[in-house]
Structure formats: structure tokens, C-alpha cells
Design a protein around this motif. Structure first.
Motif, mmCIF file in Angstrom:
data_model
loop_
_atom_site.group_PDB
_atom_site.id
_atom_site.type_symbol
_atom_site.label_atom_id
_atom_site.label_comp_id
_atom_site.label_asym_id
_atom_site.label_seq_id
_atom_site.Cartn_x
_atom_site.Cartn_y
_atom_site.Cartn_z
ATOM 1 N N LEU A 10 -0.337 8.835 4.410
ATOM 2 C CA LEU A 10 0.315 9.295 3.631
ATOM 3 C C LEU A 10 -0.243 10.616 3.788
ATOM 4 C CD1 LEU A 10 1.170 6.362 1.673
ATOM 5 C CD2 LEU A 10 2.143 7.401 3.105
ATOM 6 N N GLU A 11 0.996 11.824 2.823
ATOM 7 C CA GLU A 11 0.589 12.528 2.129
ATOM 8 C C GLU A 11 -0.333 12.789 1.001
ATOM 9 O OE1 GLU A 11 3.563 16.652 1.147
ATOM 10 O OE2 GLU A 11 4.281 14.596 -0.099
ATOM 11 N N GLN A 12 -1.183 13.583 0.723
ATOM 12 C CA GLN A 12 -2.311 13.264 0.530
ATOM 13 C C GLN A 12 -1.991 13.595 -1.706
ATOM 14 O OE1 GLN A 12 -4.999 12.743 0.569
ATOM 15 N NE2 GLN A 12 -5.869 13.709 2.779
ATOM 16 N N ALA A 13 -2.268 12.971 -1.957
ATOM 17 C CA ALA A 13 -2.107 12.562 -3.637
ATOM 18 C C ALA A 13 -3.312 14.124 -4.337
ATOM 19 C CB ALA A 13 -2.365 11.574 -4.131
ATOM 20 N N GLU A 14 -2.620 14.490 -5.503
ATOM 21 C CA GLU A 14 -3.116 15.423 -5.655
ATOM 22 C C GLU A 14 -4.431 14.719 -6.796
ATOM 23 O OE1 GLU A 14 -2.628 18.838 -6.395
ATOM 24 O OE2 GLU A 14 -0.767 18.838 -5.564
ATOM 25 N N LYS A 15 -5.812 15.958 -6.981
ATOM 26 C CA LYS A 15 -6.974 15.076 -6.745
ATOM 27 C C LYS A 15 -6.778 14.623 -8.215
ATOM 28 C CE LYS A 15 -11.398 15.974 -6.675
ATOM 29 N NZ LYS A 15 -13.105 16.244 -6.215
ATOM 30 N N SER A 16 -6.155 15.838 -9.784
ATOM 31 C CA SER A 16 -6.175 15.096 -10.153
ATOM 32 C C SER A 16 -5.269 14.257 -11.203
ATOM 33 C CB SER A 16 -5.698 16.626 -11.675
ATOM 34 O OG SER A 16 -4.373 17.082 -11.195
ATOM 35 N N THR A 17 -4.495 14.180 -10.170
ATOM 36 C CA THR A 17 -3.426 12.798 -10.310
ATOM 37 C C THR A 17 -4.164 11.568 -10.904
ATOM 38 O OG1 THR A 17 -1.206 14.107 -10.235
ATOM 39 C CG2 THR A 17 -0.924 11.835 -9.657
ATOM 40 N N ARG A 18 -5.077 11.553 -9.332
ATOM 41 C CA ARG A 18 -5.869 10.051 -8.414
ATOM 42 C C ARG A 18 -6.788 9.807 -9.438
ATOM 43 N NH1 ARG A 18 -7.411 11.211 -2.952
ATOM 44 N NH2 ARG A 18 -7.583 8.752 -3.008
ATOM 45 N N VAL A 19 -7.694 11.499 -10.016
ATOM 46 C CA VAL A 19 -8.929 10.437 -11.650
ATOM 47 C C VAL A 19 -7.736 10.534 -12.715
ATOM 48 C CG1 VAL A 19 -10.115 12.267 -12.374
ATOM 49 C CG2 VAL A 19 -9.949 12.515 -9.757
ATOM 50 N N GLY A 20 -6.861 10.523 -13.061
ATOM 51 C CA GLY A 20 -5.631 10.701 -14.306
ATOM 52 C C GLY A 20 -5.794 8.948 -14.161
ATOM 53 N N ARG A 21 -4.924 8.848 -13.542
ATOM 54 C CA ARG A 21 -4.284 7.035 -12.978
ATOM 55 C C ARG A 21 -5.415 6.119 -12.972
ATOM 56 N NH1 ARG A 21 -0.470 7.810 -7.924
ATOM 57 N NH2 ARG A 21 1.110 8.847 -8.427
ATOM 58 N N PHE A 22 -7.226 6.573 -12.401
ATOM 59 C CA PHE A 22 -8.303 5.879 -12.829
ATOM 60 C C PHE A 22 -9.144 6.149 -13.802
ATOM 61 C CE2 PHE A 22 -12.688 5.369 -11.785
ATOM 62 C CZ PHE A 22 -13.477 4.310 -11.072
ATOM 63 N N VAL A 23 -8.886 7.058 -14.306
ATOM 64 C CA VAL A 23 -9.208 6.919 -16.166
ATOM 65 C C VAL A 23 -8.586 5.889 -17.255
ATOM 66 C CG1 VAL A 23 -9.621 8.278 -17.813
ATOM 67 C CG2 VAL A 23 -10.576 9.192 -16.015
ATOM 68 N N ARG A 24 -6.804 6.070 -16.861
ATOM 69 C CA ARG A 24 -5.793 5.314 -17.461
ATOM 70 C C ARG A 24 -6.133 3.870 -17.199
ATOM 71 N NH1 ARG A 24 -2.799 9.241 -16.324
ATOM 72 N NH2 ARG A 24 -1.196 8.571 -14.490
ATOM 73 N N LYS A 25 -6.147 3.478 -15.897
ATOM 74 C CA LYS A 25 -6.781 2.061 -15.813
ATOM 75 C C LYS A 25 -7.974 1.989 -16.801
ATOM 76 C CE LYS A 25 -7.952 -1.194 -11.543
ATOM 77 N NZ LYS A 25 -7.190 -1.186 -10.382
ATOM 78 N N GLN B 127 0.445 -1.149 0.173
ATOM 79 C CA GLN B 127 -0.226 0.153 0.410
ATOM 80 C C GLN B 127 1.199 0.766 0.418
ATOM 81 O OE1 GLN B 127 -3.270 0.367 3.581
ATOM 82 N NE2 GLN B 127 -3.845 -2.283 2.814
ATOM 83 N N TYR B 128 1.810 1.281 -0.237
ATOM 84 C CA TYR B 128 3.136 2.119 -0.354
ATOM 85 C C TYR B 128 3.679 2.912 -1.313
ATOM 86 C CZ TYR B 128 6.429 5.351 0.705
ATOM 87 O OH TYR B 128 7.435 6.758 1.292
ATOM 88 N N ASP B 129 3.387 4.259 -2.107
ATOM 89 C CA ASP B 129 3.364 4.133 -3.382
ATOM 90 C C ASP B 129 4.212 5.310 -3.343
ATOM 91 O OD1 ASP B 129 2.504 6.593 -2.255
ATOM 92 O OD2 ASP B 129 0.133 6.024 -4.055
ATOM 93 N N GLY B 130 5.890 6.006 -2.479
ATOM 94 C CA GLY B 130 6.420 6.441 -2.336
ATOM 95 C C GLY B 130 6.108 7.670 -1.447
ATOM 96 N N ARG B 131 5.090 8.731 -1.062
ATOM 97 C CA ARG B 131 5.163 9.491 -0.491
ATOM 98 C C ARG B 131 5.051 9.229 0.792
ATOM 99 N NH1 ARG B 131 -1.846 9.240 -1.098
ATOM 100 N NH2 ARG B 131 -1.565 7.596 -1.510
ATOM 101 N N LYS B 132 5.332 10.833 1.198
ATOM 102 C CA LYS B 132 5.838 11.415 2.406
ATOM 103 C C LYS B 132 4.899 10.465 3.558
ATOM 104 C CE LYS B 132 7.493 15.032 5.306
ATOM 105 N NZ LYS B 132 7.379 16.582 5.698
ATOM 106 N N ALA B 133 4.446 10.044 4.527
ATOM 107 C CA ALA B 133 4.405 9.615 5.512
ATOM 108 C C ALA B 133 5.028 10.525 7.066
ATOM 109 C CB ALA B 133 5.275 8.641 6.049
#
Length: 245
Positions: free
Chosen positions: A226-241, A119-125
Motif C-alpha cells: 500500500l502507498e506509504q502513509a504520512e509518518k506524522s499521520t501514523r504517529v498521530g493515530r497511535f497517540v490518539r489510540k 487490513q485495507y484502509d483505502g490507500r492506493k495499492a
């Protein structure tokens, strides 16, 4: 380890089937380190700040959000309990070396745990909140979890506790100060001990039964994420998947 915790990887265990981090630290200077942590807490905070939140602190409760309508939807797990609305004392934010040592240890183990669970993706704890508390006789924690009633929502949020002193609970009282996870209408008990570091997903229900002991029990509780991910990035990943062949 015997009992309810089933070994998984290293210090990570399964409990019905929740992942729980459990380790009793065995540093050679543990008693001296703990004594310093207690000294710092007593010097930095007034006695009422170190109390376990209960009915005595009802005036300190934060504002509880109003119901938005007769029916509504939420994307986050529901918060249970009210006393975690009481302001925390931020013990693990203090700059003293013994406190920083505990803070860093907690963050390291949190990241290692998320890695094991993939569950770890490199973001700051982040250590979002912390509070040190001194349990006196009859102090308890009602059934609750550490989810939020309102924003900010935290990503990969875990809760935890580190026991500095177990308070020598009364031997003739089976449930004195025991920590309990409530899962599927079953109680899973853990007896605190000095040096015990435990962490678990923040939505898991838990409670502390009334404590009676020879000394005050001293515990540091905390919330991690974990540090919050950018909302646009998270949506982008979801769309690409969704659109990937």
C-alpha cells in the motif's frame, strides 16, 4: 480444495496459519493471452534478463548494507536470502495491453484480499516490483523471503507469482519445480500450473526446487504494497489510540 490449503473466504486460504491467495484463472482466452505475454517478454528483453537469478548473476547483486554495529534493533521483519538483490526486469510495468490486464488483475485481487483480512484502509495499492523468468532445467530458487535489506520499507507488503507455463515438469521427479513454503520447520508444497495466481505475506520463507521439464517454465513474480502513509499521520493515530478513554 484438498491438500494443505484450508478454505477461509473466497480465494483466500489458511496455511499453517498463513493467509495465502490461490486461484487458477479460467478465462476462455487463457492460452492466447499467455502466448501474447511470452511473445512480449521475448521481444522486450534480452535472454539474460529472463534468466532465473543464481550464481551466474553474482556481479549484478545490489549493494548489501553493512552491519550497523555489533548489536542493533530493527522495526521491520528480517530479509532472508540474497538473490532478490538482483535487479528486476519490471515486466508488469510494460504498457502492452496483455501485460496491463495481468497487472490490473493482480492489484484487484490484492486489495480484495486485504479487505477480507481487515487490513485495507483505502490507500492506493502499488505493484512495487515485478520480474518475468524462464526456468530452464536445473533452475531453482533458494530459501528466501521478499523483505528488504534496507529502505524503502513497504507497508502491507505481499509477494506473489503468476504461472504462464508450468513447463510440463518431469513426471518421474516428485519435486521437479515444486514451490514450497517453509513454516515452523515444515515444508508445504504447491505444484504450479498454468493460470495459477498466488500471493502471500512477503516475510514468509519460500523456495523453488530444481526444475526439470519438457519446456521452459514461465512465471511472473511481483511485490505489492500500500502507498506509504504520512509518518506524522501514523504517529498521530497511535497517540490518539493511547490517550482515548
Amino acid at each position: 480444495m484438498d491438500g494443505i490449503l484450508r478454505p477461509f473466504v473466497g480465494d483466500l486460504y489458511h496455511l499453517a496459519p498463513i493467509p495465502v491467495f490461490y486461484r487458477v484463472l479460467d478465462e476462455p482466452d487463457l492460452p492466447a493471452w499467455h502466448a501474447e505475454l511470452v511473445r512480449i517478454a521475448r521481444e522486450r528483453f534480452a535472454p539474460p534478463v529472463l534468466e532465473v537469478p543464481d550464481e551466474r548473476h553474482v556481479k549484478d547483486l545490489g549493494q548489501v548494507p553493512a552491519f550497523p554495529a555489533h548489536s542493533w534493533a530493527e522495526e521491520h521483519p528480517p530479509a532472508v536470502g540474497i538473490w532478490h538483490c538482483v535487479p528486476t526486469n519490471g515486466f508488469l510495468d510494460l504498457p502492452d495491453a496483455p501485460v496491463k490486464r495481468l497487472r490490473e488483475r493482480i492489484l484487484i485481487e490484492y486489495v480484495k484480499t486485504l479487505r477480507v483480512l481487515e487490513q485495507y484502509d483505502g490507500r492506493k495499492a502499488l505493484l512495487n516490483e515485478s520480474w518475468i523468468q524462464f526456468y530452464k532445467d536445473s533452475d531453482l530458487k533458494v530459501l528466501h523471503n521478499h523483505e528488504r535489506y534496507d529502505r524503502p520499507w513497504f507497508d502491507r507488503m505481499w509477494a506473489g507469482g503468476y504461472y504462464i507455463d508450468d513447463g510440463a515438469p518431469a513426471a518421474d521427479m516428485k519435486y521437479s519445480g515444486v514451490f514450497s513454503f517453509r513454516v515452523r520447520e515444515m515444508n508445504y508444497f504447491v505444484r504450479p500450473k498454468p493460470g495459477l495466481l498466488m500471493m502471500w505475506p512477503a516475510d514468509v520463507l519460500h523456495e523453488v526446487f530444481p526444475f526439470y521439464g519438457q519446456r521452459e517454465r514461465v512465471v511472473v513474480n511481483f511485490n505489492l504494497s500500500l502507498e506509504q502513509a504520512e509518518k506524522s499521520t501514523r504517529v498521530g493515530r497511535f497517540v490518539r489510540k493511547l490517550t482515548s478513554p
